[in-house]
Design an enzyme around this catalytic site. Structure first.
Site, PDB file in Angstrom:
ATOM      1  N   LEU A  14       0.849  -1.196   0.000  1.00 56.30           N
ATOM      2  CA  LEU A  14       0.000   0.000   0.000  1.00 56.30           C
ATOM      3  C   LEU A  14       0.883   1.244   0.000  1.00 56.30           C
ATOM      4  O   LEU A  14       1.722   1.426   0.884  1.00 56.30           O
ATOM      5  CB  LEU A  14      -0.918   0.006   1.220  1.00 56.30           C
ATOM      6  CG  LEU A  14      -1.805  -1.238   1.378  1.00 56.30           C
ATOM      7  CD1 LEU A  14      -2.845  -1.005   2.476  1.00 56.30           C
ATOM      8  CD2 LEU A  14      -2.491  -1.612   0.077  1.00 56.30           C
ATOM      9  N   ARG A  21       2.111  14.803   6.344  1.00 57.40           N
ATOM     10  CA  ARG A  21       2.941  15.247   7.460  1.00 57.40           C
ATOM     11  C   ARG A  21       4.424  15.382   7.119  1.00 57.40           C
ATOM     12  O   ARG A  21       5.200  15.913   7.905  1.00 57.40           O
ATOM     13  CB  ARG A  21       2.761  14.297   8.654  1.00 57.40           C
ATOM     14  CG  ARG A  21       1.504  14.574   9.440  1.00 57.40           C
ATOM     15  CD  ARG A  21       1.260  13.514  10.489  1.00 57.40           C
ATOM     16  NE  ARG A  21       0.708  12.298   9.918  1.00 57.40           N
ATOM     17  CZ  ARG A  21       0.593  11.148  10.572  1.00 57.40           C
ATOM     18  NH1 ARG A  21       1.016  11.055  11.817  1.00 57.40           N
ATOM     19  NH2 ARG A  21       0.075  10.089   9.981  1.00 57.40           N
ATOM     20  N   THR A  85      -7.571   1.497   3.821  1.00 55.93           N
ATOM     21  CA  THR A  85      -6.622   0.413   3.547  1.00 55.93           C
ATOM     22  C   THR A  85      -7.321  -0.815   2.947  1.00 55.93           C
ATOM     23  O   THR A  85      -6.741  -1.510   2.109  1.00 55.93           O
ATOM     24  CB  THR A  85      -5.866   0.013   4.833  1.00 55.93           C
ATOM     25  OG1 THR A  85      -6.827  -0.164   5.893  1.00 55.93           O
ATOM     26  CG2 THR A  85      -4.891   1.089   5.248  1.00 55.93           C
ATOM     27  N   GLY A 107       4.066   0.725   2.106  1.00 61.43           N
ATOM     28  CA  GLY A 107       5.210   1.379   1.477  1.00 61.43           C
ATOM     29  C   GLY A 107       5.971   2.300   2.419  1.00 61.43           C
ATOM     30  O   GLY A 107       7.106   2.676   2.146  1.00 61.43           O
ATOM     31  N   GLY A 142      -3.953   1.148  15.570  1.00 65.28           N
ATOM     32  CA  GLY A 142      -5.038   0.205  15.813  1.00 65.28           C
ATOM     33  C   GLY A 142      -4.650  -0.725  16.953  1.00 65.28           C
ATOM     34  O   GLY A 142      -3.498  -1.129  17.061  1.00 65.28           O
ATOM     35  N   ASN A 230       5.860   8.585   8.993  1.00 66.26           N
ATOM     36  CA  ASN A 230       4.803   9.541   8.648  1.00 66.26           C
ATOM     37  C   ASN A 230       5.316  10.965   8.569  1.00 66.26           C
ATOM     38  O   ASN A 230       4.734  11.801   7.899  1.00 66.26           O
ATOM     39  CB  ASN A 230       3.661   9.464   9.670  1.00 66.26           C
ATOM     40  CG  ASN A 230       2.958   8.122   9.614  1.00 66.26           C
ATOM     41  OD1 ASN A 230       2.500   7.702   8.558  1.00 66.26           O
ATOM     42  ND2 ASN A 230       2.936   7.424  10.732  1.00 66.26           N
ATOM     43  N   ASN A 380      56.641  14.387 -10.081  1.00 64.99           N
ATOM     44  CA  ASN A 380      56.434  15.216  -8.903  1.00 64.99           C
ATOM     45  C   ASN A 380      55.801  16.533  -9.339  1.00 64.99           C
ATOM     46  O   ASN A 380      56.393  17.281 -10.116  1.00 64.99           O
ATOM     47  CB  ASN A 380      57.779  15.474  -8.200  1.00 64.99           C
ATOM     48  CG  ASN A 380      57.552  16.056  -6.816  1.00 64.99           C
ATOM     49  OD1 ASN A 380      56.727  16.954  -6.639  1.00 64.99           O
ATOM     50  ND2 ASN A 380      58.269  15.549  -5.832  1.00 64.99           N
ATOM     51  N   SER A 408      56.617  24.473  -8.581  1.00 68.55           N
ATOM     52  CA  SER A 408      55.411  25.030  -7.971  1.00 68.55           C
ATOM     53  C   SER A 408      54.837  26.178  -8.786  1.00 68.55           C
ATOM     54  O   SER A 408      55.568  26.882  -9.489  1.00 68.55           O
ATOM     55  CB  SER A 408      55.738  25.552  -6.564  1.00 68.55           C
ATOM     56  OG  SER A 408      56.116  24.471  -5.750  1.00 68.55           O
TER      57      SER A 408
HETATM   58  C1  UD1 Z   1      -3.242   1.637   9.770  1.00 69.70           C
HETATM   59  C2  UD1 Z   1      -4.095   0.557  10.423  1.00 69.70           C
HETATM   60  C3  UD1 Z   1      -3.821   0.559  11.927  1.00 69.70           C
HETATM   61  C4  UD1 Z   1      -2.340   0.334  12.184  1.00 69.70           C
HETATM   62  C5  UD1 Z   1      -1.515   1.383  11.436  1.00 69.70           C
HETATM   63  C6  UD1 Z   1      -0.072   1.026  11.532  1.00 69.70           C
HETATM   64  C7  UD1 Z   1      -6.158   0.391   9.139  1.00 69.70           C
HETATM   65  C8  UD1 Z   1      -7.580   0.772   9.065  1.00 69.70           C
HETATM   66  N1  UD1 Z   1      -5.484   0.834  10.181  1.00 69.70           N
HETATM   67  O1  UD1 Z   1      -3.702   2.873  10.282  1.00 69.70           O
HETATM   68  O2  UD1 Z   1      -4.571  -0.488  12.551  1.00 69.70           O
HETATM   69  O3  UD1 Z   1      -2.083   0.412  13.565  1.00 69.70           O
HETATM   70  O4  UD1 Z   1      -1.859   1.398  10.036  1.00 69.70           O
HETATM   71  O5  UD1 Z   1       0.708   2.031  10.948  1.00 69.70           O
HETATM   72  O6  UD1 Z   1      -5.670  -0.303   8.257  1.00 69.70           O
HETATM   73  N2  UD1 Z   1      -3.175   3.657   2.192  1.00 69.70           N
HETATM   74  C9  UD1 Z   1      -3.536   3.507   0.871  1.00 69.70           C
HETATM   75  N3  UD1 Z   1      -4.804   3.809   0.509  1.00 69.70           N
HETATM   76  C10 UD1 Z   1      -5.739   4.256   1.387  1.00 69.70           C
HETATM   77  C11 UD1 Z   1      -5.337   4.401   2.739  1.00 69.70           C
HETATM   78  C12 UD1 Z   1      -4.067   4.091   3.113  1.00 69.70           C
HETATM   79  O7  UD1 Z   1      -2.726   3.081   0.044  1.00 69.70           O
HETATM   80  O8  UD1 Z   1      -6.857   4.493   0.970  1.00 69.70           O
HETATM   81  C13 UD1 Z   1      -1.805   3.302   2.596  1.00 69.70           C
HETATM   82  C14 UD1 Z   1      -1.007   4.475   3.135  1.00 69.70           C
HETATM   83  O9  UD1 Z   1      -0.267   5.075   2.103  1.00 69.70           O
HETATM   84  C15 UD1 Z   1      -0.101   3.817   4.140  1.00 69.70           C
HETATM   85  C16 UD1 Z   1      -0.899   2.632   4.630  1.00 69.70           C
HETATM   86  O10 UD1 Z   1      -1.886   2.391   3.645  1.00 69.70           O
HETATM   87  O11 UD1 Z   1       1.073   3.315   3.551  1.00 69.70           O
HETATM   88  C17 UD1 Z   1      -1.558   2.893   5.981  1.00 69.70           C
HETATM   89  O12 UD1 Z   1      -2.425   3.976   5.871  1.00 69.70           O
HETATM   90  P1  UD1 Z   1      -2.624   5.018   7.042  1.00 69.70           P
HETATM   91  O13 UD1 Z   1      -3.663   5.965   6.662  1.00 69.70           O
HETATM   92  O14 UD1 Z   1      -1.312   5.523   7.479  1.00 69.70           O
HETATM   93  O15 UD1 Z   1      -3.244   4.045   8.159  1.00 69.70           O
HETATM   94  P2  UD1 Z   1      -3.319   4.347   9.680  1.00 69.70           P
HETATM   95  O16 UD1 Z   1      -4.475   5.204   9.947  1.00 69.70           O
HETATM   96  O17 UD1 Z   1      -2.018   4.757  10.186  1.00 69.70           O
HETATM   97 CA    CA Z   2       0.244   5.315   9.137  1.00 67.76          CA
END
Ligand code: UD1
Ligand code: CA
Length: 458
Positions: A14, A21, A85, A107, A142, A230, A380, A408
């Site tokens: 992902l 941030r 996610t 990612g 989470g 982040n 040299n 030199s």
């Molecule tokens: C997520 C988890 C949380 C966990 C945390 C760990 C869920 C709902 N929550 O929360 O339980 O503790 O990661 O870091 O999964 N992304 C996408 N598409 C989207 C949303 C996110 O590709 O629509 C990618 C983001 O780029 C990132 C990853 O998924 O790499 C996590 O997304 P993020 O929004 O950071 O999730 P958290 O709210 O931190």
């Molecule tokens: Ca995150």
């Protein structure tokens, strides 16, 4: 039930988030960690598992992300809108067969070890598996909610959690594995009725349980390994963790490091026996050290080879250079691309070289510029010598044959050749080739007037 290892492995990474941030124009997953984009670390580790395919879900900055990783064999999946996610994983599923194992990675979680990934996939042999970790400060993550018997019941997001749930310190790292067919079914049933209005991948856990499936938790012993990036503070933390891990591996393999906390390798390093690296050294690209090489403090080597017994003294910068056996460089030398020092050559302080061969035993010890030049053996070059290689439109070569002596403060106006064993007097401006064994002097003869200063005073 099929064993996880007998199923084809499909990795879904992902990477669609914006990374607000970071406060940067560069997509978050392209920010470098040890010289490689964050996403590339994850992709490289995933490819090391020998998967059937790696699918990268991208969104924001997709074109830049794709071109930055154009050379890696992954499938690109676009998530137009970031709806969560769960939704992100769903975008990759059409390309994944039901009999596959799916491993979900982030990612922006770059330090996960291959072994941890393999264990997670193995744990998902007969259901879903989540990678969890205990955090002293679990805020924002989470939480893993377990039943009285200790089995994983569900994951609740921080924003949706009750105060009791927030007190739980076991957190979801986000990494998950599951059989593709069942994951497809669970994700189809995920809703977005939560505080963030997102489709949560984490809801899969409760859905699996309601289907009577097992949900396993693999616990990552080292929270550092699963730390996400982040913001730039977390990026720096991940960088130091990565560098420290890498430094320890190098030291175990025999590299002498004065301080693992002040060493940065942004690329690859090969080294022989008994090499030592002092504090503050930065190595980039592909660096190769022979046996018994020593690198002084605060030097930077980029795509450079240093052969046996050579010494690079402090504050030296070398790029695409080849430093021969027993050569001595620095302190404060700058070797630019195409520099080749043959065995025992010496390049000292405030010397800049470019596309220059410095022959065996030859010395350029102080304050000189040697560019587009070829020096034979035992030449040299005196302090303050300049090869004038550029006439304003083209570059020209200087050749200095074996055993020549350059006084030199000389300027060698290229194209020009100094014959073997020839001498140039100090302050020579050389514009024509010189014979072997000759002496060339171009400065105006000295004139001294006795008593001139006294007469001026009077
Ligand atoms: C997520 C988890 C949380 C966990 C945390 C760990 C869920 C709902 N929550 O929360 O339980 O503790 O990661 O870091 O999964 N992304 C996408 N598409 C989207 C949303 C996110 O590709 O629509 C990618 C983001 O780029 C990132 C990853 O998924 O790499 C996590 O997304 P993020 O929004 O950071 O999730 P958290 O709210 O931190
Ligand atoms: Ca995150």
């Amino acid at each position: 039930m099929a064993d996880a290892s007998s199923r084809p492995l499909h990795v879904v990474i992902l990477a669609a988030g914006q990374g607000t941030r970071m406060r940067s124009d560069l997509p978050k997953v392209l920010h470098p960690l040890a010289g490689r984009p964050l996403l590339r670390h994850v992709v490289d580790t995933a490819l090391g598992l020998g998967p059937a395919a790696v699918h990268v879900v991208h969104g924001h900055g997709g074109d830049r992300v794709r071109s930055a990783l154009a050379d890696v064999p992954v499938t690109w999946v676009e998530q137009g809108e970031q709806l969560g996610t769960g939704h992100a994983v769903q975008q990759a599923l059409p390309a994944i067969p039901d009999d596959a194992s799916v491993l979900v990675l982030y990612g922006d979680v770059p330090l996960v070890r291959a072994e941890t990934m393999t264990n997670l996939v193995a744990a998902a042999a007969d259901g879903a598996a989540v990678l969890t970790t205990e955090l002293a400060d679990p805020g924002g993550y989470g939480r893993v909610i377990r039943d009285a018997d200790g089995s994983v019941a569900r994951i609740v997001e921080d924003k949706d959690a009750t105060p009791d749930e927030r007190a739980v310190r076991e957190t979801n790292t986000g990494l998950m594995a599951a059989p593709a067919g069942r994951l497809r079914g669970w994700l189809a049933r995920c809703g977005n009725d939560n505080v963030q209005g997102e489709y949560y991948l984490t809801d899969v856990v409760a859905l699996a349980r309601s289907d009577g499936e097992a949900v396993h938790a693999a616990v990552a012993a080292d929270p550092e390994e699963v730390a996400g990036v982040n913001d730039r503070v977390q990026l720096q933390t991940a960088e130091r963790a990565y560098q420290y891990r890498q430094a320890q591996e190098l030291m175990r393999a025999g590299l002498g490091l004065v301080d693992a906390g002040r060493f940065d390798l942004r690329g690859s390093l090969a080294f022989g026996r008994d090499c030592s690296i002092d504090v503050g050294v930065v190595l980039e690209g592909r660096v190769v050290l022979g046996d018994g090489v020593s690198i002084g403090p605060y030097s930077v080597l980029r795509d450079t080879v240093v052969e046996d017994g050579a010494t690079v003294d402090s504050h030296t910068i070398a790029e695409q250079a080849h430093i021969g056996a027993g050569a001595q460089v620095g302190p404060y030398a700058r070797l630019r691309p195409g520099t080749e020092l043959r065995a025992g050559a010496r390049v000292g302080n405030f010397v800049e070289t470019k596309k220059a061969v410095i022959g065996p035993g030859s010395k350029v010890n102080h304050l000189s510029y040697i560019g587009d030049a070829e020096l034979g053996r035992d030449v040299n070059v005196g302090a303050g010598t300049i090869t004038c290689n550029y006439d304003g439109s083209e570059k020209h070569r200087t050749v200095i044959e074996d055993g020549a002596f350059i006084g030199s403060d000389s300027q060698l106006v290229a194209p020009v050749r100094v014959g073997a064993g020839a001498f140039l007097g100090a302050g020579t401006t050389l514009t024509r080739d010189t014979e072997p064994e000759s002496l060339t002097v171009t400065r105006a003869p000295q004139r001294s007037v006795p008593g001139w200063a006294r007469r001026r005073r009077e």
